[in-house]
Design an enzyme around this catalytic site. Structure first.
Site, PDB file in Angstrom:
ATOM      1  N   ASN A   8       0.853  -1.189   0.000  1.00 32.75           N
ATOM      2  CA  ASN A   8       0.000   0.000   0.000  1.00 32.75           C
ATOM      3  C   ASN A   8       0.891   1.242   0.000  1.00 32.75           C
ATOM      4  O   ASN A   8       1.709   1.423   0.904  1.00 32.75           O
ATOM      5  CB  ASN A   8      -0.899  -0.019   1.232  1.00 32.75           C
ATOM      6  CG  ASN A   8      -1.946   1.077   1.212  1.00 32.75           C
ATOM      7  OD1 ASN A   8      -1.674   2.203   0.817  1.00 32.75           O
ATOM      8  ND2 ASN A   8      -3.138   0.757   1.667  1.00 32.75           N
ATOM      9  N   HIS A  44      -5.628   3.688  -1.594  1.00 37.31           N
ATOM     10  CA  HIS A  44      -6.942   4.037  -1.052  1.00 37.31           C
ATOM     11  C   HIS A  44      -7.281   5.447  -1.504  1.00 37.31           C
ATOM     12  O   HIS A  44      -6.629   6.411  -1.097  1.00 37.31           O
ATOM     13  CB  HIS A  44      -6.907   3.950   0.478  1.00 37.31           C
ATOM     14  CG  HIS A  44      -8.219   4.204   1.136  1.00 37.31           C
ATOM     15  ND1 HIS A  44      -8.417   4.029   2.483  1.00 37.31           N
ATOM     16  CD2 HIS A  44      -9.422   4.624   0.650  1.00 37.31           C
ATOM     17  CE1 HIS A  44      -9.672   4.317   2.808  1.00 37.31           C
ATOM     18  NE2 HIS A  44     -10.290   4.703   1.710  1.00 37.31           N
ATOM     19  N   ARG A  46      -9.539   8.168  -0.887  1.00 38.93           N
ATOM     20  CA  ARG A  46     -10.524   8.643   0.077  1.00 38.93           C
ATOM     21  C   ARG A  46     -11.337   9.802  -0.498  1.00 38.93           C
ATOM     22  O   ARG A  46     -10.868  10.536  -1.375  1.00 38.93           O
ATOM     23  CB  ARG A  46      -9.839   9.099   1.363  1.00 38.93           C
ATOM     24  CG  ARG A  46      -9.344   7.957   2.254  1.00 38.93           C
ATOM     25  CD  ARG A  46      -8.675   8.499   3.500  1.00 38.93           C
ATOM     26  NE  ARG A  46      -8.319   7.434   4.434  1.00 38.93           N
ATOM     27  CZ  ARG A  46      -9.060   7.070   5.468  1.00 38.93           C
ATOM     28  NH1 ARG A  46     -10.204   7.694   5.704  1.00 38.93           N
ATOM     29  NH2 ARG A  46      -8.674   6.109   6.278  1.00 38.93           N
ATOM     30  N   ARG A  50      -7.034  12.841   1.257  1.00 45.44           N
ATOM     31  CA  ARG A  50      -5.999  13.232   2.216  1.00 45.44           C
ATOM     32  C   ARG A  50      -4.624  12.709   1.843  1.00 45.44           C
ATOM     33  O   ARG A  50      -3.613  13.237   2.282  1.00 45.44           O
ATOM     34  CB  ARG A  50      -6.353  12.774   3.624  1.00 45.44           C
ATOM     35  CG  ARG A  50      -6.262  11.275   3.829  1.00 45.44           C
ATOM     36  CD  ARG A  50      -6.523  10.884   5.260  1.00 45.44           C
ATOM     37  NE  ARG A  50      -7.891  11.196   5.657  1.00 45.44           N
ATOM     38  CZ  ARG A  50      -8.417  10.804   6.827  1.00 45.44           C
ATOM     39  NH1 ARG A  50      -7.679  10.150   7.681  1.00 45.44           N
ATOM     40  NH2 ARG A  50      -9.658  11.082   7.109  1.00 45.44           N
ATOM     41  N   GLU A  71      -8.712   0.520  -2.747  1.00 46.68           N
ATOM     42  CA  GLU A  71      -9.539   0.581  -1.553  1.00 46.68           C
ATOM     43  C   GLU A  71     -10.424   1.819  -1.652  1.00 46.68           C
ATOM     44  O   GLU A  71      -9.961   2.894  -2.055  1.00 46.68           O
ATOM     45  CB  GLU A  71      -8.663   0.663  -0.300  1.00 46.68           C
ATOM     46  CG  GLU A  71      -7.857  -0.586  -0.040  1.00 46.68           C
ATOM     47  CD  GLU A  71      -7.053  -0.499   1.248  1.00 46.68           C
ATOM     48  OE1 GLU A  71      -6.622  -1.565   1.732  1.00 46.68           O
ATOM     49  OE2 GLU A  71      -6.862   0.623   1.744  1.00 46.68           O
ATOM     50  N   THR A 102      -7.877   3.645   8.893  1.00 45.11           N
ATOM     51  CA  THR A 102      -9.085   2.830   9.019  1.00 45.11           C
ATOM     52  C   THR A 102      -9.095   2.142  10.382  1.00 45.11           C
ATOM     53  O   THR A 102      -8.135   1.483  10.772  1.00 45.11           O
ATOM     54  CB  THR A 102      -9.138   1.782   7.897  1.00 45.11           C
ATOM     55  OG1 THR A 102      -9.028   2.456   6.645  1.00 45.11           O
ATOM     56  CG2 THR A 102     -10.455   1.024   7.945  1.00 45.11           C
ATOM     57  N   GLU A 152     -11.085  -9.335   3.053  1.00 44.06           N
ATOM     58  CA  GLU A 152      -9.805  -9.001   3.669  1.00 44.06           C
ATOM     59  C   GLU A 152     -10.062  -8.895   5.165  1.00 44.06           C
ATOM     60  O   GLU A 152     -10.802  -8.015   5.621  1.00 44.06           O
ATOM     61  CB  GLU A 152      -9.229  -7.690   3.141  1.00 44.06           C
ATOM     62  CG  GLU A 152      -7.884  -7.358   3.775  1.00 44.06           C
ATOM     63  CD  GLU A 152      -7.278  -6.054   3.287  1.00 44.06           C
ATOM     64  OE1 GLU A 152      -6.365  -5.542   3.975  1.00 44.06           O
ATOM     65  OE2 GLU A 152      -7.715  -5.537   2.236  1.00 44.06           O
ATOM     66  N   HIS A 192      -3.769  -4.840   7.949  1.00 43.56           N
ATOM     67  CA  HIS A 192      -3.899  -3.711   8.874  1.00 43.56           C
ATOM     68  C   HIS A 192      -3.014  -3.927  10.097  1.00 43.56           C
ATOM     69  O   HIS A 192      -3.218  -4.850  10.878  1.00 43.56           O
ATOM     70  CB  HIS A 192      -5.334  -3.459   9.345  1.00 43.56           C
ATOM     71  CG  HIS A 192      -5.482  -2.067   9.939  1.00 43.56           C
ATOM     72  ND1 HIS A 192      -5.592  -0.939   9.164  1.00 43.56           N
ATOM     73  CD2 HIS A 192      -5.494  -1.636  11.217  1.00 43.56           C
ATOM     74  CE1 HIS A 192      -5.703   0.120   9.929  1.00 43.56           C
ATOM     75  NE2 HIS A 192      -5.626  -0.267  11.187  1.00 43.56           N
TER      76      HIS A 192
END
Length: 238
Positions: A8, A44, A46, A50, A71, A102, A152, A192
């Site tokens: 990621n 990801h 968003r 951000r 994501e 997250t 996931e 994560h």
């Protein structure tokens, strides 16, 4: 087979956005990660942009050689972008503006109709889908009913445990969740909070096919470079 690694690159974008300039470039970081052996790239997008920007996602689609995992929250704007970009995999995640990262798995009992519509649309577009969920049997069953290809499993509680006594029940939850998902025909991913110290037990869960890791690899890359950071993680997965 060795579990696959998706890197990621969001936190590379986080450093860039701190100055709102053009470096470090998460697209360049993704290329280096793949050259070092990463099997895929995760980003990801968003709603508040951000870290990753629309430009990043579009360029990653053009340059990523392995699996590109997008994501995203289940919102109309991001769904439209996903249909335009057509990543290899879409992972639907929860999203709150106030959170630093997250904070937990997606609750599939909320907004089931919207989730079902999104999954159906992505399936028709030939895009595989996954839900980022806690290793809870009811959530796993709902993921299968909603038609997702993968789940996931959220490894945050396992990763945040400070002692073996705290960690063991969370690890057992992951093992049981992975077995339950596989029994329902779902592919199993996990991620994560995984890092160089805690990743091996999760990689050893038989049903886990892929690990999705960002912060620890990017943090390590700041010190030793992306190539070495990815190679060290890949060695642990072996």
């Amino acid at each position: 087979m060795m579990v696959e690694l998706s890197v990621n690159v969001d936190h590379v974008a986080t450093v860039r956005q701190a100055r709102r300039i053009d470096e470090p470039d998460p697209v360049a970081a993704a290329a280096l990660a793949e050259l070092a052996g990463a099997d895929g790239i995760t980003v990801h997008l968003r709603e508040d942009r951000r870290h990753a920007q629309d430009r990043d996602v579009r360029l990653l689609r053009e340059t990523t050689r392995g699996e590109l995992n997008l994501e995203m929250a289940c919102t109309p704007e991001i769904i439209a972008i996903a249909h335009e970009v057509k990543p290899d995999l879409i992972t639907l995640v929860p999203e709150r503006r106030q959170e630093i990262t997250t904070e937990g798995g997606l609750n599939l009992r909320r907004g089931r109709k919207a989730l079902a519509r999104a999954i159906d649309g992505f399936r028709k577009a030939g895009i595989r889908t996954s839900f980022f969920i806690d290793p809870d049997e009811r959530q796993i069953q709902l993921a299968a009913k909603l038609g997702s290809d993968f789940v996931e499993l959220h490894t945050g509680e396992y990763a945040e445990a400070r002692t073996q006594e705290e960690r063991e029940p969370q690890y057992r939850r992951l093992c049981d969740g992975a077995a339950a998902a596989a029994a329902l025909g779902l592919g199993v991913h996990a991620g994560h909070g995984l890092n160089y110290r805690n990743v091996r037990p999760v990689a050893a869960i038989p049903e886990v096919e892929g690990l999705y890791i960002g912060h620890s690899i990017v943090g390590r890359a700041v010190l030793v470079g992306m190539d070495r950071a990815v190679r060290e993680m890949k060695a642990l997965l072996a």
